[in-house]
Design a protein around this motif. Structure first.
Motif: not given
Length: 176
Positions: A59-66, A70-76, A78-83, A154-162
């Motif tokens: 589940y973590e890996q799936q969230l991170e990948q998605r 999405l963030i990598g496609a955001m203008e400005g 660039g390359d992105t890593k998520v944990m 973006l992350v807040r809207a997708l995950t619901g965390i503060g």
């Protein structure tokens, strides 16, 4: 080699005597029937189930990948890593049959799981995914306040965390 000859001689003696031969066959038959009956008591091996830890990692890996995509496609950005870190395990909520009975002295409530088709498996009502504890984002544009704000929103809207559970920083450049 004398041990082999002694064993051979004993077998010939037992097999030559009809009473001993019949007793040996009866004993072998009873032993076979016992083994067949005993095999019914031995549980069949079940397929190993994925543990909660493995499910959470998936589940973590799936969230991170998605989120990375999405963030990598955001203008400005660039390359992105998520944990992503999770707070607890996945929870399964089973449907329950509530039964209440009243008498003059007390009121009692009894609940039991709803079973499917008379089997021993309970009817699953919902499966709750683990709660997200925090998200860390490293991106090439992570040093710019505007990008940090847009990624956090973006992350807040997708995950619901503060926003206090989201951090955005600049990704270290790969060239040295």
């Amino acid at each position: 080699m004398t041990g082999g000859k002694e064993l051979s001689a004993k077998l010939r003696e037992i097999l030559s005597d009809e009473k001993k031969r019949v007793n040996l066959l009866i004993a072998a038959g009873l032993a076979g029937m016992f083994l067949i009956c005993a095999s019914e008591w031995v549980p069949e091996p079940k397929e190993p189930e994925k543990s909660d830890v493995v499910l959470n990692i998936d589940y973590e890996q799936q969230l991170e990948q998605r989120l990375e995509e999405l963030i990598g496609a955001m203008e400005g950005a660039g390359d992105t890593k998520v944990m992503v870190t999770l707070d607890e395990n996945e929870q399964t909520v089973y449907a329950q049959d509530l039964e209440q009975s009243r008498d003059a002295e007390s009121e009692t409530s009894h609940s039991s799981h709803v079973l499917t088709n008379g089997s021993s498996s309970a009817l699953v009502e919902t499966i709750r995914q683990p709660e997200i504890r925090g998200v860390a984002v490293l991106c090439e544009g992570g040093d710019k306040a505007e990008i940090q704000l847009r990624v956090t929103e973006l992350v807040r809207a997708l995950t619901g965390i503060g926003p206090s559970h989201i951090t955005v920083n600049k990704l270290r450049s790969q060239s040295k």
